[in-house]
Structure formats: C-alpha cells, structure tokens
Design a protein around this motif. Structure first.
Motif, mmCIF file in Angstrom:
data_model
loop_
_atom_site.group_PDB
_atom_site.id
_atom_site.type_symbol
_atom_site.label_atom_id
_atom_site.label_comp_id
_atom_site.label_asym_id
_atom_site.label_seq_id
_atom_site.Cartn_x
_atom_site.Cartn_y
_atom_site.Cartn_z
ATOM 1 N N GLU A 252 0.812 -1.211 0.000
ATOM 2 C CA GLU A 252 0.000 0.000 0.000
ATOM 3 C C GLU A 252 0.851 1.268 0.000
ATOM 4 O OE1 GLU A 252 -2.726 -0.079 3.218
ATOM 5 O OE2 GLU A 252 -4.148 -1.444 2.214
ATOM 6 N N ARG A 253 2.055 1.185 0.567
ATOM 7 C CA ARG A 253 2.905 2.374 0.600
ATOM 8 C C ARG A 253 3.435 2.734 -0.791
ATOM 9 N NH1 ARG A 253 8.273 0.213 3.816
ATOM 10 N NH2 ARG A 253 9.149 -1.103 2.178
ATOM 11 N N LEU A 254 3.238 1.825 -1.753
ATOM 12 C CA LEU A 254 3.611 2.128 -3.132
ATOM 13 C C LEU A 254 2.397 2.400 -4.014
ATOM 14 C CD1 LEU A 254 6.406 -0.540 -3.772
ATOM 15 C CD2 LEU A 254 6.700 1.878 -3.231
ATOM 16 N N SER A 255 1.231 1.929 -3.613
ATOM 17 C CA SER A 255 0.043 2.108 -4.436
ATOM 18 C C SER A 255 -0.839 3.266 -3.969
ATOM 19 C CB SER A 255 -0.788 0.811 -4.460
ATOM 20 O OG SER A 255 -1.180 0.449 -3.140
ATOM 21 N N SER A 256 -0.561 3.808 -2.785
ATOM 22 C CA SER A 256 -1.354 4.926 -2.284
ATOM 23 C C SER A 256 -0.873 6.234 -2.907
ATOM 24 C CB SER A 256 -1.258 5.003 -0.764
ATOM 25 O OG SER A 256 0.076 5.287 -0.374
ATOM 26 N N ASP A 257 -1.567 7.340 -2.569
ATOM 27 C CA ASP A 257 -1.170 8.641 -3.115
ATOM 28 C C ASP A 257 0.190 9.086 -2.584
ATOM 29 O OD1 ASP A 257 -3.511 8.641 -4.461
ATOM 30 O OD2 ASP A 257 -4.550 10.041 -3.138
ATOM 31 N N SER A 258 0.539 8.618 -1.408
ATOM 32 C CA SER A 258 1.835 8.955 -0.820
ATOM 33 C C SER A 258 2.754 7.742 -0.904
ATOM 34 C CB SER A 258 1.662 9.386 0.641
ATOM 35 O OG SER A 258 0.909 10.572 0.731
ATOM 36 N N ILE A 259 3.708 7.791 -1.796
ATOM 37 C CA ILE A 259 4.645 6.689 -1.991
ATOM 38 C C ILE A 259 5.801 6.840 -1.014
ATOM 39 C CG2 ILE A 259 6.263 5.610 -3.614
ATOM 40 C CD1 ILE A 259 4.482 6.447 -5.871
ATOM 41 N N GLU A 260 6.176 5.736 -0.399
ATOM 42 C CA GLU A 260 7.283 5.762 0.554
ATOM 43 C C GLU A 260 8.191 4.572 0.311
ATOM 44 O OE1 GLU A 260 7.689 4.900 5.286
ATOM 45 O OE2 GLU A 260 6.343 6.554 4.730
ATOM 46 N N PHE A 261 9.484 4.842 0.216
ATOM 47 C CA PHE A 261 10.438 3.746 0.100
ATOM 48 C C PHE A 261 11.780 4.202 0.657
ATOM 49 C CE2 PHE A 261 13.115 5.137 -3.474
ATOM 50 C CZ PHE A 261 12.329 6.158 -4.001
ATOM 51 N N TYR A 262 12.625 3.215 0.894
ATOM 52 C CA TYR A 262 13.930 3.489 1.493
ATOM 53 C C TYR A 262 15.005 3.532 0.414
ATOM 54 C CZ TYR A 262 11.598 2.303 5.855
ATOM 55 O OH TYR A 262 10.733 2.272 6.915
ATOM 56 N N PHE A 263 15.865 4.510 0.554
ATOM 57 C CA PHE A 263 17.028 4.607 -0.322
ATOM 58 C C PHE A 263 18.243 4.201 0.505
ATOM 59 C CE2 PHE A 263 20.607 7.020 -2.135
ATOM 60 C CZ PHE A 263 20.544 6.580 -3.444
ATOM 61 N N GLY A 264 18.796 3.050 0.196
ATOM 62 C CA GLY A 264 19.899 2.518 0.996
ATOM 63 C C GLY A 264 19.458 1.274 1.729
ATOM 64 N N ASP A 265 19.864 1.142 2.983
ATOM 65 C CA ASP A 265 19.539 -0.021 3.799
ATOM 66 C C ASP A 265 18.072 0.046 4.217
ATOM 67 O OD1 ASP A 265 19.330 -2.102 5.554
ATOM 68 O OD2 ASP A 265 21.135 -1.617 6.706
ATOM 69 N N PRO A 266 17.197 -0.900 3.743
ATOM 70 C CA PRO A 266 15.773 -0.845 4.075
ATOM 71 C C PRO A 266 15.487 -1.042 5.559
ATOM 72 C CG PRO A 266 16.295 -2.924 2.997
ATOM 73 C CD PRO A 266 17.523 -2.051 2.883
ATOM 74 N N GLY B 125 17.017 0.529 7.851
ATOM 75 C CA GLY B 125 17.313 1.778 8.530
ATOM 76 C C GLY B 125 18.681 1.818 9.157
ATOM 77 N N GLU B 126 19.461 0.756 8.961
ATOM 78 C CA GLU B 126 20.803 0.720 9.524
ATOM 79 C C GLU B 126 21.800 1.255 8.492
ATOM 80 O OE1 GLU B 126 21.470 -3.306 10.586
ATOM 81 O OE2 GLU B 126 19.801 -3.403 12.015
ATOM 82 N N ASN B 127 22.987 1.590 8.977
ATOM 83 C CA ASN B 127 24.036 2.121 8.102
ATOM 84 C C ASN B 127 23.511 3.356 7.356
ATOM 85 O OD1 ASN B 127 25.744 -0.048 8.892
ATOM 86 N ND2 ASN B 127 24.758 -1.374 7.366
ATOM 87 N N PHE B 128 23.844 3.466 6.088
ATOM 88 C CA PHE B 128 23.432 4.631 5.295
ATOM 89 C C PHE B 128 22.049 4.375 4.695
ATOM 90 C CE2 PHE B 128 23.041 6.682 1.147
ATOM 91 C CZ PHE B 128 23.226 8.002 1.502
ATOM 92 N N SER B 129 21.076 5.215 5.020
ATOM 93 C CA SER B 129 19.745 5.054 4.443
ATOM 94 C C SER B 129 18.970 6.363 4.540
ATOM 95 C CB SER B 129 18.970 3.940 5.161
ATOM 96 O OG SER B 129 18.732 4.297 6.503
ATOM 97 N N HIS B 130 18.024 6.516 3.615
ATOM 98 C CA HIS B 130 17.114 7.662 3.614
ATOM 99 C C HIS B 130 15.714 7.136 3.315
ATOM 100 C CE1 HIS B 130 20.087 10.873 3.792
ATOM 101 N NE2 HIS B 130 20.783 10.277 2.835
ATOM 102 N N THR B 131 14.727 7.756 3.888
ATOM 103 C CA THR B 131 13.348 7.464 3.547
ATOM 104 C C THR B 131 12.881 8.499 2.536
ATOM 105 O OG1 THR B 131 12.895 6.554 5.735
ATOM 106 C CG2 THR B 131 11.003 7.196 4.401
#
Length: 350
Positions: A314-328, A330-336
């Motif tokens: 749903e976080r990809l099919s809703s109006d607000s898309i959310e995904f992680y760039f980097g380590d999903p 949340g460890e090491n280098f990552s961005h939401t």
C-alpha cells in the motif's frame, strides 16, 4: 537488385576446416606469443563461419517470409509460427534478414567479392554494411588486397574518409590530417557533433580551430560541440522550459560566456531525463494501483498471505509513496523517500 547465392563455396563448407588442434593451456613449453597466435587463428575460423552461417540463415528467413507474403493470409502468422518452431525471436530473425540484405547489397554493388567475406569479422561486416558507400568502397578495396578486416579497420577507414571529405572542417585541419600531425580519430567526433549544430555555432567553432589548428584546440572544440548538441537536443524536450519568457538561445550564450556550457548542458539533459522518469513513474504507479485493486477483489479471508502482501504494498500504491534509499532496515546509510502523487485529469469539458 540481384541476390548472390554463391557466397559459400563448396570448399568453404568442408567441415575439415574446423579440425584444428587448440594449444594446451597447461603446456608451459608453448611460448605465450605462439599460444596467442594459435588461439587467434582458431577464433578467426569460427568468426568467419559464424558470419557466413548468419548470412545464409538470413537468406533462408527472408525466403520463408516472402513465401508467406505471397501465399499466406497476409498477417505473417505462418512466418511467426516458423520462427517459433525453431525458437527464433522476431527481433533476431529480422536482424539476420538485415544482415543477408546487407551482404547481397555489398556483393551486387561490387564492393566485395564472395571470397572477400572470409576476411571480415562478423562485427566488421555488419559495421561496413551500415557505413556510407564511400567507406564501403574503401573497406572493400582493403579486403580485396587481402587485408584482415576487423571493426578497428572499418572505424579507421571511416574516420579517414570523414576527416578528408567533411565541409565542416577548415582547410587548416585537413592539412594537419594529410601530414598526419593530427590523427583522424580525433577529427571524426568533432564532425559528428558539428553536424547537429546550427550554422552560427558551426562557424564560431570552425573559426576557433582555424586560428589555432592544434590537437588541444581540436579536443576543446569537440567538447564544446558535444555540449552544445546535448543542450540544443535536450532543451525542447523539457516541459519546464516551455515558458515563453525563457530565451533558450540567450541562456546558452550566457553559459558559453561564463565558461559553464558543460554544466548547463548537463543540467538540461538531466532535467529531460527527470521528466521522462516522472512520466514512467506515473504510468507504473497507475499500473500498480490497477493490479492491487484487481487482486484485492479476487481475494478474501481464505488468502491471508495475499492480503498481507497487498497491505505491505500500500505504501507504493497509495497517493503517498514511501520507500527506502539505501539499507531498508534503517541501519548504516539510508534515507526514507516520500513522494506525493496527485492525478489531476482534465476532462473534455474543462
């Protein structure tokens, strides 16, 4: 155009030509130079037969296709079924037919003789067929002299012809090419990019290299022509630059005056790619929504795992898309990364 059917001689079809002994890679008594020479010779034999085989495959495919056009229903189903039975893709089939057409064109035009084909690598032959007629003649003459033709030779002859024949080059540069002060491999890219530019920009670059006809100036001019062509090609594709108040040509002149033409060209090119990526993102997002809705309607309490999968997506099919760039995790280098998509469709009545 007459089509040659004598490309392969009976001698060339003899399987004995494939009966060569490869050198033992574990035999230390064989010198490295000798090993490489034997390997190269074996490779050339395979390359030659590969080229001739593909030419004949193309001729066979062309015959099947033309027979289908003559006696079939006109929709090509018979030809496609023929390909399917032999596990040949449509793309591969038409590439082979194009190769066969090229071979017949070169033979019918007298650029090469049937026995000359054995002197080409496969890639060199294809590249020759795609070259200008003048380049084809130069390559054909080299093959008739007995030269081994690889892609390097084709490109070298193509560069030579470009450097000597282009009207876009000042006489000062052509003289440098003739006395071999400047290699043709540095001249051909400049001509390629100059051809994409309007006359005003061509003139300024020609004038610069005419005043100082050396290799450094030539390289600098090539880089400038490349940036100019990228800028002029990408700018009309960027919707964000459709504002009538923006003067693209004057902006280009200002970038050149400040010495930041390359940065301006790269910015416009990246902007064009970004808009294309946005369009692709939107169509993919719509497809994900459609598939999610369809799958949701087809599932129920008896399919908890499918429902869980849909919930996670749903976080990809809703109006607000959310995904992680980097380590999903949340460890090491990552961005939401969060994106808001709004579909403002304009109806016919608006």
């Amino acid at each position: 155009m007459p089509r040659s059917t004598t490309l392969l001689t009976p001698e060339a079809l003899e399987p004995t030509e494939f009966k060569f002994d490869l050198p033992d890679p574990n035999d230390d008594r064989i010198a490295e130079l000798e090993f490489q020479q034997q390997i190269e010779q074996a490779w050339q034999v395979c390359d030659r037969f590969d080229l001739q085989t593909d030419i004949w495959r193309g001729r066979i495919l062309r015959a099947v296709r033309e027979r289908e056009k003559r006696s079939g229903e006109g929709r090509g189903a018979g030809f496609l079924n023929w390909l399917k039975d032999r596990e040949i893709s449509k793309t591969q089939a038409y590439k082979l037919i194009e190769l066969a057409n090229s071979a017949d064109m070169l033979l019918a035009g007298g650029y090469i003789e049937p026995e000359d084909v054995n002197r080409f690598s496969k890639q060199a032959f294809v590249e020759t067929a795609q070259s200008e007629p003048e380049v084809q003649q130069l390559v054909g003459d080299a093959a008739k002299r007995g030269d081994r033709i690889t892609r390097r030779e084709v490109r070298q002859l193509s560069d030579d012809w470009t450097a000597m024949s282009s009207d876009l080059l000042p006489e000062e540069i052509r003289e440098k090419v003739v006395d071999q002060t400047i290699p043709t491999r540095y001249v051909a890219p400049l001509v390629k990019h100059l051809q994409k530019l309007p006359e005003s920009h061509q003139s300024s670059i020609r004038q610069a290299i005419a005043e100082q006809p050396d290799l450094d100036t030539l390289k600098q001019a090539t880089g400038e022509a490349r940036s100019l062509s990228r800028y002029l090609e990408a700018a009309p594709q960027v919707q964000a630059l459709n504002d009538e108040s923006i003067d693209i040509e004057n902006a280009l002149d200002e970038a050149m005056r400040l010495g930041c033409l390359n940065s301006a060209a790269e910015l416009v090119n990246q902007a064009a790619q970004l808009e294309q990526a946005i369009a692709k993102l939107y169509t993919t997002w719509k497809r994900v929504n459609t598939l999610s809705d369809r799958l949701y309607e087809d599932t129920g309490a008896s399919t908890p795992n499918l429902r869980s999968m849909l919930k996670s997506l749903e976080r990809l099919s809703s109006d607000s898309i959310e995904f992680y760039f980097g380590d999903p995790r949340g460890e090491n280098f990552s961005h939401t990364i969060r994106l808001k998509l709004e579909d403002d469709q304009i109806s016919d009545g608006d």
